[in-house]
Scaffold this active site. Sequence first.
Site, PDB file in Angstrom:
ATOM      1  N   ALA A 135      30.328  35.649  -3.336  1.00 50.13           N
ATOM      2  CA  ALA A 135      31.220  35.029  -2.426  1.00 50.13           C
ATOM      3  C   ALA A 135      30.491  33.745  -1.714  1.00 50.13           C
ATOM      4  O   ALA A 135      29.564  33.466  -2.207  1.00 50.13           O
ATOM      5  CB  ALA A 135      31.592  36.300  -1.288  1.00 50.13           C
ATOM      6  N   ASN A 136      31.469  33.112  -0.836  1.00 49.86           N
ATOM      7  CA  ASN A 136      31.024  31.972  -0.247  1.00 49.86           C
ATOM      8  C   ASN A 136      31.549  31.975   1.275  1.00 49.86           C
ATOM      9  O   ASN A 136      32.261  32.884   1.670  1.00 49.86           O
ATOM     10  CB  ASN A 136      31.443  30.514  -0.889  1.00 49.86           C
ATOM     11  N   ARG A 137      31.190  30.889   2.048  1.00 51.38           N
ATOM     12  CA  ARG A 137      31.275  31.331   3.470  1.00 51.38           C
ATOM     13  C   ARG A 137      32.486  30.766   3.954  1.00 51.38           C
ATOM     14  O   ARG A 137      32.825  30.510   5.078  1.00 51.38           O
ATOM     15  CB  ARG A 137      30.103  30.331   4.312  1.00 51.38           C
ATOM     16  N   SER A 138      33.483  30.259   3.192  1.00 50.08           N
ATOM     17  CA  SER A 138      34.778  29.817   3.474  1.00 50.08           C
ATOM     18  C   SER A 138      35.622  30.757   4.392  1.00 50.08           C
ATOM     19  O   SER A 138      35.807  31.790   3.848  1.00 50.08           O
ATOM     20  CB  SER A 138      35.585  29.222   2.163  1.00 50.08           C
TER      21      SER A 138
END
Length: 400
Positions: free
Chosen positions: A207-210
């Site tokens: 995942a990513n932090r968006s």
Amino acid sequence: MTLAGKRIVLGVTGGIAAYKAVEISRRLVDAGAHVVPVMTEGAARFLGPTTLSALASEPVRTRLWDDPATPIPHTEIGQAADLILVAPATARIIAAYRMGLSTDLLTNVLIATRAPVMICPAMHTEMWEHPAVVENIAVLRARGVRIVEPESGRLAGGDVGTGRLADPAAIVAAVVREFAPRDLDGLSMVVSAGGTREPIDAVRVIANRSSGKQGYAIAEEAAARGASVTLVSTVERPVPAGVEVVRVETADQMHAAMERIAPDSDVVVMAAAVADFRPVRVAAGKIKKHAGIPEIELEPTPDILAALGERKPAGQVLVGFAAETDDLAANAMSKLERKRLDLIVANDVSAPATGFQHDTNAVTLFTRGEPPITLPLADKRTIAAGVLDKIVAIRHAAAG
Ligand code: C5P
């Protein structure tokens, strides 16, 4: 400050939801409005006038007579208003307003005004569904009164049903929409938001932090300005009023949704943070810790934006985002060319208070053949407004 210079009369009537008027007032003031609070006698039984006075722009008015500030408060308040907002609105005030029956200060203000009126009903389900109330609401709506529908949820006394006052944030968003320029009327728009999640096994993801906040702000602002907006989202956030949401999780799902919706859209904004790589194989169960450190082979995901750029219909405005930590301008311009975009919104995610998860952002807008435009640090809704202003300008320029 989307409501700067706007004078809003906040009428509060006697329901248990009266306490939420404090939150509404605070949010309106935060957005720059001048809030003139008017309470009915009933409201004052639920909410201390001092509390509301403290969070509005001037002291609460309750009386038609003996107002120390003016001998004719009912006309002065209504005439000076840019909007009259009644939240919560009881069955009584709705009936009185429908009939033109002026018995107290608030009903007088409602009748002695030419400003738009927004009513936010809150009452028990039986009352909300009573034929008299249904008819009163229908008549008011037909007269052009804005109705912010109540929600379904827990009501006073523990009952559950429709009639709960709409969320204060949604009410304030409706107010903001009322004053927004309608320069996107008739446009269809699709916005992607949030980070994709690519499964590794049954429980783990890349995942990513968006947070999706910037994409949601663009969707909300665009809807407020008249666009019909679809949001292709990976995140669970309050859905902006008037926006249709398509939920997705992976890059592939987002790709499919965008390919389906984009061809019929006048404007496409890829604000999502799409994973660049995903596991080649997804383990069916949970990979066991004791089996040792797994080797996870990765493959690239499809570049959704580049694919949309290749098949861009004539006249469509295609907008990408570039989250950069260095060489902002050069990287953004090369993405603009490579992906055949009309506009790229670049942000330096290493700068303080900008980019992922923050409520604020600072971006630079790059287009072909024009000097870049810098939008300095502001809340994401203000940044959204700046991006949409540029989209409107691009459309105008293309139309000659
Ligand atoms: O090349 P880069 O990933 O930095 O480009 C960012 C832009 O491209 C963003 O608008 C993002 O939504 C989009 N993108 C995409 N598909 C990918 C990766 C990025 O549409 N696989």
